[in-house]
Design a protein around this motif. Structure first.
Motif, PDB file in Angstrom:
ATOM      1  N   LEU A 296      33.442   0.076  13.863  1.00 23.23           N
ATOM      2  CA  LEU A 296      32.641  -1.101  14.175  1.00 23.23           C
ATOM      3  C   LEU A 296      31.170  -0.869  13.835  1.00 23.23           C
ATOM      4  O   LEU A 296      30.528  -1.715  13.201  1.00 23.23           O
ATOM      5  CB  LEU A 296      32.805  -1.435  15.658  1.00 23.23           C
ATOM      6  CG  LEU A 296      32.042  -2.649  16.178  1.00 23.23           C
ATOM      7  CD1 LEU A 296      32.464  -3.904  15.433  1.00 23.23           C
ATOM      8  CD2 LEU A 296      32.269  -2.820  17.670  1.00 23.23           C
ATOM      9  N   CYS A 297      30.629   0.279  14.240  1.00 22.91           N
ATOM     10  CA  CYS A 297      29.221   0.570  13.965  1.00 22.91           C
ATOM     11  C   CYS A 297      28.941   0.631  12.464  1.00 22.91           C
ATOM     12  O   CYS A 297      27.927   0.102  11.983  1.00 22.91           O
ATOM     13  CB  CYS A 297      28.836   1.901  14.619  1.00 22.91           C
ATOM     14  SG  CYS A 297      28.727   1.840  16.418  1.00 22.91           S
TER      15      CYS A 297
ATOM     16  N   SER B 235      27.979   6.650  17.217  1.00 25.76           N
ATOM     17  CA  SER B 235      28.880   5.609  17.721  1.00 25.76           C
ATOM     18  C   SER B 235      29.320   5.913  19.155  1.00 25.76           C
ATOM     19  O   SER B 235      29.533   5.000  19.955  1.00 25.76           O
ATOM     20  CB  SER B 235      30.106   5.463  16.807  1.00 25.76           C
ATOM     21  OG  SER B 235      30.932   6.615  16.848  1.00 25.76           O
TER      22      SER B 235
ATOM     23  N   GLU C 251      33.966  -4.200   6.739  1.00 25.66           N
ATOM     24  CA  GLU C 251      33.062  -5.207   7.294  1.00 25.66           C
ATOM     25  C   GLU C 251      33.606  -5.659   8.646  1.00 25.66           C
ATOM     26  O   GLU C 251      34.786  -5.481   8.928  1.00 25.66           O
ATOM     27  CB  GLU C 251      32.972  -6.427   6.378  1.00 25.66           C
ATOM     28  CG  GLU C 251      32.414  -6.144   4.996  1.00 25.66           C
ATOM     29  CD  GLU C 251      32.508  -7.373   4.101  1.00 25.66           C
ATOM     30  OE1 GLU C 251      32.898  -8.456   4.613  1.00 25.66           O
ATOM     31  OE2 GLU C 251      32.215  -7.244   2.906  1.00 25.66           O
ATOM     32  N   PHE C 252      32.724  -6.272   9.439  1.00 29.11           N
ATOM     33  CA  PHE C 252      33.157  -6.879  10.696  1.00 29.11           C
ATOM     34  C   PHE C 252      32.577  -8.280  10.752  1.00 29.11           C
ATOM     35  O   PHE C 252      31.370  -8.453  10.802  1.00 29.11           O
ATOM     36  CB  PHE C 252      32.686  -6.048  11.891  1.00 29.11           C
ATOM     37  CG  PHE C 252      33.269  -6.500  13.188  1.00 29.11           C
ATOM     38  CD1 PHE C 252      34.543  -6.108  13.564  1.00 29.11           C
ATOM     39  CD2 PHE C 252      32.554  -7.331  14.038  1.00 29.11           C
ATOM     40  CE1 PHE C 252      35.093  -6.536  14.753  1.00 29.11           C
ATOM     41  CE2 PHE C 252      33.097  -7.752  15.243  1.00 29.11           C
ATOM     42  CZ  PHE C 252      34.370  -7.356  15.604  1.00 29.11           C
ATOM     43  N   ASN C 253      33.442  -9.281  10.726  1.00 26.84           N
ATOM     44  CA  ASN C 253      33.001 -10.668  10.653  1.00 26.84           C
ATOM     45  C   ASN C 253      33.292 -11.437  11.934  1.00 26.84           C
ATOM     46  O   ASN C 253      33.645 -12.606  11.912  1.00 26.84           O
ATOM     47  CB  ASN C 253      33.674 -11.366   9.463  1.00 26.84           C
ATOM     48  CG  ASN C 253      33.245 -10.730   8.151  1.00 26.84           C
ATOM     49  OD1 ASN C 253      32.097 -10.331   8.006  1.00 26.84           O
ATOM     50  ND2 ASN C 253      34.151 -10.631   7.199  1.00 26.84           N
TER      51      ASN C 253
ATOM     52  N   LYS D 189      29.046  -2.803  10.750  1.00 28.27           N
ATOM     53  CA  LYS D 189      27.871  -3.624  11.010  1.00 28.27           C
ATOM     54  C   LYS D 189      26.600  -3.068  10.362  1.00 28.27           C
ATOM     55  O   LYS D 189      25.551  -3.701  10.409  1.00 28.27           O
ATOM     56  CB  LYS D 189      27.656  -3.735  12.526  1.00 28.27           C
ATOM     57  CG  LYS D 189      28.636  -4.661  13.217  1.00 28.27           C
ATOM     58  CD  LYS D 189      28.649  -6.040  12.568  1.00 28.27           C
ATOM     59  CE  LYS D 189      28.885  -7.141  13.542  1.00 28.27           C
ATOM     60  NZ  LYS D 189      28.844  -8.469  12.886  1.00 28.27           N
ATOM     61  N   ASN D 190      26.709  -1.902   9.770  1.00 35.23           N
ATOM     62  CA  ASN D 190      25.553  -1.259   9.139  1.00 35.23           C
ATOM     63  C   ASN D 190      25.935  -0.775   7.741  1.00 35.23           C
ATOM     64  O   ASN D 190      26.125   0.432   7.521  1.00 35.23           O
ATOM     65  CB  ASN D 190      25.065  -0.099  10.008  1.00 35.23           C
ATOM     66  CG  ASN D 190      24.513  -0.555  11.339  1.00 35.23           C
ATOM     67  OD1 ASN D 190      23.333  -0.887  11.457  1.00 35.23           O
ATOM     68  ND2 ASN D 190      25.351  -0.590  12.364  1.00 35.23           N
TER      69      ASN D 190
ATOM     70  N   THR E 130      30.359  -9.114  18.260  1.00 37.05           N
ATOM     71  CA  THR E 130      30.535  -7.734  18.721  1.00 37.05           C
ATOM     72  C   THR E 130      30.367  -7.591  20.233  1.00 37.05           C
ATOM     73  O   THR E 130      30.461  -6.483  20.761  1.00 37.05           O
ATOM     74  CB  THR E 130      29.517  -6.808  18.031  1.00 37.05           C
ATOM     75  OG1 THR E 130      28.199  -7.295  18.315  1.00 37.05           O
ATOM     76  CG2 THR E 130      29.744  -6.763  16.540  1.00 37.05           C
TER      77      THR E 130
END
Length: 442
Positions: A249-250, A294, A408-410, A253-254, A413
């Protein structure tokens, strides 16, 4: 209702006082239901060998003294590079097979697949066996049952130990359901250990003799005692996918951090199916930094607890020996006082002589000033005995995934983790594409 009373502190200076005075046999609270299962409910099976989690004093010390030389030795972990690599290759293939052909979205229950990867990875070490959970035919009845029992363990233990319950006085339905789940873990683990013993005995009859440097962790534990080997295998299984999911996840998002990580990973894995080696995995400082960062942002444990070994002064108060102190670092991990630019995901803060994303701030200025604030595996003699195995599992798994995919995370969060016995990942939706195409979207 019979539970432990806690004195809670958020002061890292208190953490140091408690840990520095915990003695050679630290007394840690919790695991009451597991202790009941092993000491009372199934006393006939455990016969005093109750493992590292629920025991205290000399009983705990004797068990840890037996298993530490095997589980805490780096050379014993190195044996699993190839086997763990096989598990991770199957994980990658599983992702490719599950994705929607058009959207590349993974199914809504992809967290279940991550959990299967976790159990499969740990089983390679704990049971000296792949359970087949990541293969398309991965519906091995016993393995799926074990998977369910471990899931129940986290949920039911949290309810019984963290919430008001009369289970210490009355055998409640929830307690008996937990006992049934723990019975199941014990029975299935015992069967796998027996299977390993049969395999080793067969090899011995056939004249197969492996040097000690090539013997598995389970094989070495069996030389100590079959019961010790079985109980340690049971204690190793309940590791979760929380830290792995948090790292994905981290990094999702980066993307700029993900690019740095991928550049490092491509050096140690020139091809997507390259094998890990001991030498190559010494050269992944950014990968390790990403995992640590993380763990700071999404910590696994809510607190560390100890019974005071002696009278102590905490935050100016005299606290008598025998008091149970809960040390809660959650607010500290996101505090500017302890972590400059705390809201940012900055793996660089864990790398010596590095700079931040703008190249302006020396990473040493971002580093933690008090080492007792960040203790993801605990501290001292009761530090997590499986630390090295968990580190290897995370490093190899994350490296393999980012060598094959961009992520990617769409989705929002907020509330990425939910509080249970530990912090567990909420259901997340994952979608994947190969690196050459576009991305594996978390």
């Amino acid at each position: 209702m019979g539970g432990t009373s806690y004195l809670m502190t958020h002061n890292p200076k208190d953490f140091e006082v408690v840990f520095r005075n915990e003695g050679v046999w630290p007394h840690r609270p919790g695991s009451d239901t597991l202790r009941y299962h092993r000491k009372t409910h199934r006393k006939d099976f455990f016969q005093g060998v109750e493992g590292a989690l629920p025991t205290q004093g000399k009983t705990w010390s004797d068990f840890r003294s037996a298993v530490n030389p095997i589980l805490m030795q780096p050379k014993n972990v190195r044996l699993y590079y190839k086997k763990m690599s096989q598990v991770n290759q199957e994980f990658v293939q599983r992702i490719k097979a599950l994705r929607d052909i058009d959207t590349q979205e993974a199914p809504d229950d992809f967290l279940n697949v991550i959990n299967r990867w976790t159990l499969e990875s740990v089983s390679v070490v704990a049971l000296d066996k792949q359970l087949g959970l990541l293969k398309e035919s991965g519906d091995n009845d016993q393995a799926v049952l074990l998977f369910k029992y471990l899931d129940d363990f986290f949920e039911l233990t949290a309810d019984l130990e963290m919430k008001p319950s009369i289970w210490r006085y009355v055998k409640t339905p929830k307690l008996m359901k937990l006992m049934k789940s723990l019975d199941g873990v014990q029975e299935i683990t015992s069967a796998y250990v027996d299977e390993a013993i049969e395999r080793l005995e067969k090899e011995a009859k056939e004249g197969v003799v492996r040097p000690e440097s090539e013997q598995s962790v389970l094989e070495k534990l069996l030389k100590i005692d079959k019961k010790v080997a079985t109980v340690m295998a049971m204690d190793m299984l309940p590791y979760t996918s929380s830290t792995f999911t948090a790292a994905l996840l981290c990094l999702a998002k980066n993307p700029e951090k993900q690019a740095v990580l991928r550049e490092e990973v491509m050096k140690v894995l020139p091809e997507k199916d390259s094998e890990f080696t001991e030498a190559s995995m010494k050269n992944v400082p950014y990968l390790r930094a990403c995992i640590k960062e993380s763990q700071r942002i999404y910590p696994l444990f809510i607190s560390n607890g100890r019974f005071l070994n002696r009278d102590s002064v905490l935050s100016g108060y005299q606290v008598p020996a025998g008091t149970c102190v809960s040390m809660v670092p959650l607010s500290l991990l996101s505090s500017e006082e302890h972590f400059p630019k705390a809201a940012e995901f900055l793996p660089e803060r864990w790398i010596r002589n590095a700079t931040d994303s703008n190249g302006q701030c020396p990473a040493n200025d971002l580093k933690l000033k008090n080492p007792f604030v960040f203790l993801p595996f605990g501290f001292g003699p009761r530090m997590c005995v499986g630390k090295r195995i968990v580190d290897m599992e995370l490093e190899l798994g994350i490296a393999r995934l980012f060598r094959n995919f961009s992520i990617e995370f769409n989705h929002p969060t907020e509330n990425a983790l939910r509080s249970s016995l530990i912090n567990l990942p909420n259901s997340v939706f994952l979608a994947a594409r190969q690196l050459e195409s576009t991305c594996f979207v978390l």
